[in-house]
Design a protein around this motif. Sequence first.
Motif, PDB file in Angstrom:
ATOM      1  N   ARG A  13      10.709  -0.691 -25.452  1.00  0.00           N
ATOM      2  CA  ARG A  13       9.426  -0.139 -25.013  1.00  0.00           C
ATOM      3  C   ARG A  13       9.635   1.116 -24.163  1.00  0.00           C
ATOM      4  N   ILE A  14      10.691   1.102 -23.328  1.00  0.00           N
ATOM      5  CA  ILE A  14      10.948   2.243 -22.442  1.00  0.00           C
ATOM      6  C   ILE A  14      11.286   3.483 -23.253  1.00  0.00           C
ATOM      7  N   VAL A  15      12.191   3.336 -24.232  1.00  0.00           N
ATOM      8  CA  VAL A  15      12.568   4.480 -25.074  1.00  0.00           C
ATOM      9  C   VAL A  15      11.366   4.971 -25.862  1.00  0.00           C
ATOM     10  N   GLU A  16      10.583   4.030 -26.394  1.00  0.00           N
ATOM     11  CA  GLU A  16       9.391   4.406 -27.153  1.00  0.00           C
ATOM     12  C   GLU A  16       8.392   5.147 -26.268  1.00  0.00           C
ATOM     13  N   GLY A  17       8.226   4.664 -25.029  1.00  0.00           N
ATOM     14  CA  GLY A  17       7.283   5.292 -24.118  1.00  0.00           C
ATOM     15  C   GLY A  17       7.721   6.661 -23.665  1.00  0.00           C
ATOM     16  N   MET A  18       9.048   6.864 -23.485  1.00  0.00           N
ATOM     17  CA  MET A  18       9.548   8.158 -23.025  1.00  0.00           C
ATOM     18  C   MET A  18       9.438   9.223 -24.101  1.00  0.00           C
ATOM     19  N   THR A  19       9.446   8.817 -25.378  1.00  0.00           N
ATOM     20  CA  THR A  19       9.399   9.799 -26.460  1.00  0.00           C
ATOM     21  C   THR A  19       8.013   9.953 -27.073  1.00  0.00           C
ATOM     22  N   SER A  20       7.130   8.960 -26.859  1.00  0.00           N
ATOM     23  CA  SER A  20       5.841   8.998 -27.539  1.00  0.00           C
ATOM     24  C   SER A  20       4.954  10.119 -27.053  1.00  0.00           C
ATOM     25  N   GLY A  21       5.069  10.520 -25.788  1.00  0.00           N
ATOM     26  CA  GLY A  21       4.209  11.571 -25.265  1.00  0.00           C
ATOM     27  C   GLY A  21       4.756  12.960 -25.464  1.00  0.00           C
ATOM     28  N   LEU A  73       0.826  -1.210   0.000  1.00  0.00           N
ATOM     29  CA  LEU A  73       0.000   0.000   0.000  1.00  0.00           C
ATOM     30  C   LEU A  73       0.859   1.259   0.000  1.00  0.00           C
ATOM     31  N   THR A  74       1.953   1.223   0.745  1.00  0.00           N
ATOM     32  CA  THR A  74       2.845   2.399   0.805  1.00  0.00           C
ATOM     33  C   THR A  74       3.496   2.655  -0.553  1.00  0.00           C
ATOM     34  N   TYR A  75       4.027   1.616  -1.168  1.00  0.00           N
ATOM     35  CA  TYR A  75       4.666   1.783  -2.477  1.00  0.00           C
ATOM     36  C   TYR A  75       3.648   2.294  -3.515  1.00  0.00           C
ATOM     37  N   THR A  76       2.452   1.714  -3.494  1.00  0.00           N
ATOM     38  CA  THR A  76       1.437   2.114  -4.477  1.00  0.00           C
ATOM     39  C   THR A  76       1.070   3.589  -4.308  1.00  0.00           C
ATOM     40  N   ALA A  77       0.854   4.006  -3.064  1.00  0.00           N
ATOM     41  CA  ALA A  77       0.452   5.401  -2.812  1.00  0.00           C
ATOM     42  C   ALA A  77       1.532   6.386  -3.240  1.00  0.00           C
ATOM     43  N   PHE A  78       2.787   6.088  -2.928  1.00  0.00           N
ATOM     44  CA  PHE A  78       3.851   7.045  -3.235  1.00  0.00           C
ATOM     45  C   PHE A  78       4.228   7.051  -4.712  1.00  0.00           C
ATOM     46  N   ASN A  79       3.975   5.973  -5.420  1.00  0.00           N
ATOM     47  CA  ASN A  79       4.343   5.928  -6.838  1.00  0.00           C
ATOM     48  C   ASN A  79       3.231   6.416  -7.765  1.00  0.00           C
ATOM     49  N   LEU A  80       2.011   6.556  -7.238  1.00  0.00           N
ATOM     50  CA  LEU A  80       0.895   6.987  -8.093  1.00  0.00           C
ATOM     51  C   LEU A  80       1.122   8.352  -8.746  1.00  0.00           C
ATOM     52  N   PRO A  81       1.534   9.397  -7.993  1.00  0.00           N
ATOM     53  CA  PRO A  81       1.685  10.721  -8.641  1.00  0.00           C
ATOM     54  C   PRO A  81       2.676  10.728  -9.798  1.00  0.00           C
ATOM     55  N   LEU A  82       3.859  10.126  -9.591  1.00  0.00           N
ATOM     56  CA  LEU A  82       4.868  10.122 -10.652  1.00  0.00           C
ATOM     57  C   LEU A  82       4.381   9.315 -11.855  1.00  0.00           C
ATOM     58  N   THR A  83       3.741   8.175 -11.595  1.00  0.00           N
ATOM     59  CA  THR A  83       3.237   7.343 -12.690  1.00  0.00           C
ATOM     60  C   THR A  83       2.177   8.098 -13.495  1.00  0.00           C
ATOM     61  N   MET A  84       1.288   8.791 -12.788  1.00  0.00           N
ATOM     62  CA  MET A  84       0.259   9.570 -13.493  1.00  0.00           C
ATOM     63  C   MET A  84       0.879  10.697 -14.314  1.00  0.00           C
ATOM     64  N   MET A  85       1.906  11.337 -13.761  1.00  0.00           N
ATOM     65  CA  MET A  85       2.534  12.447 -14.485  1.00  0.00           C
ATOM     66  C   MET A  85       3.139  11.961 -15.805  1.00  0.00           C
ATOM     67  N   ILE A  86       3.720  10.754 -15.799  1.00  0.00           N
ATOM     68  CA  ILE A  86       4.283  10.193 -17.038  1.00  0.00           C
ATOM     69  C   ILE A  86       3.169   9.820 -18.015  1.00  0.00           C
ATOM     70  N   LEU A  87       2.059   9.279 -17.487  1.00  0.00           N
ATOM     71  CA  LEU A  87       0.960   8.844 -18.359  1.00  0.00           C
ATOM     72  C   LEU A  87       0.201  10.016 -18.970  1.00  0.00           C
ATOM     73  N   LEU A  88       0.161  11.149 -18.257  1.00  0.00           N
ATOM     74  CA  LEU A  88      -0.665  12.278 -18.712  1.00  0.00           C
ATOM     75  C   LEU A  88      -0.329  12.717 -20.133  1.00  0.00           C
ATOM     76  N   GLY A  89       0.974  12.891 -20.399  1.00  0.00           N
ATOM     77  CA  GLY A  89       1.386  13.378 -21.715  1.00  0.00           C
ATOM     78  C   GLY A  89       0.931  12.466 -22.841  1.00  0.00           C
ATOM     79  N   PHE A  90       0.978  11.139 -22.588  1.00  0.00           N
ATOM     80  CA  PHE A  90       0.570  10.193 -23.628  1.00  0.00           C
ATOM     81  C   PHE A  90      -0.941  10.198 -23.818  1.00  0.00           C
ATOM     82  N   TYR A  91      -1.684  10.243 -22.713  1.00  0.00           N
ATOM     83  CA  TYR A  91      -3.145  10.193 -22.816  1.00  0.00           C
ATOM     84  C   TYR A  91      -3.700  11.405 -23.565  1.00  0.00           C
ATOM     85  N   TYR A  92      -3.044  12.570 -23.417  1.00  0.00           N
ATOM     86  CA  TYR A  92      -3.515  13.757 -24.124  1.00  0.00           C
ATOM     87  C   TYR A  92      -3.336  13.639 -25.638  1.00  0.00           C
TER      88      TYR A  92
END
Length: 293
Positions: free
Chosen positions: A281-289, A160-179
């Motif tokens: 996949r990592i390189v593709e994901g970092m540049t796709s957004g 639960l601790t790991y999930t809670a603390f990693n959510l903001p950073l994970t969302m910030m990375i996903l935001l650019g791609f979802y837009y």
Amino acid sequence: MSSNTAAARTEEGVKIGSFRLRISRLILYIILGVVAVAQILPLIWLLLFSLKDNQEVFNLPPLALPSDPQWGNYARVWVDGNIGLYFFNSVVVTGVSVILTVLLASLVTFAITRMNWKLNKVVLGLFMVGLMIPVHSTLIPLFSFFTTIGLMDNHLSIILTYTAFNLPLTMMILLGFYYTIPRELEEAAIVDGCSIHRMFFRIILPITAPVVATTAIINMIYNWNEFVFVNTFISSDNLKTLTVGIQNFIGQYATDWGAIGATLVISMLPILIAFFILSNRIVEGMTSGSVKG
């Protein structure tokens, strides 16, 4: 100026440009080579360290080859040092935390970026505030909370601790791609009778695979190497993870340095394997957004 003279000067200019380009590439390759060596040297040092006994660790230079490689260090830490159990615990805690974090972050990011509702910006801001909270400042409140609800000395407190603390950073990375996902894709799915849930799991989630792989490996590295929360929340020896279990080789009067090196090599392998498998996949994901389509 004759045409022959102009042609000669043009050819000379092309040669100078080509020469400068070759020099620039040579300098770039030298810099990259130095960086690569600097990155690989610690791994070589750790491998050699794990094959030495205590006497060679202190008497030989760091990159010197061991006279008699102690391969038994690996067997000893795996069998006698309980590292197999710690490794399994690390896999369980890290795997469940990564899956929970990526799935929850994907659902929240989809709701914020692709659905219209009044408080989506406020909810996004609340999640982003989590990036500014120092992780270790929450250690005592979390300790008190988990003690109250009876989750101390339980893997669930770590997950639960790991999930809670990693959510903001994970969302910030996903935001650019979802837009960058075109609205026409969702409109076509809705016209075909697709529900919101089915559209997310059958259409949106698969096309976000590159950026999901990026967030998964980032979360995996953090969770796998985390020490403070495990050391605070877990007290039973059979529930410890690798980062805490390695302390068993540190004694009051003697420390088995070769065993510690072997444990560090074993703990490093899953991260390296995951990175090699998912590197594209990592390189593709970092540049796709970074570029909106």
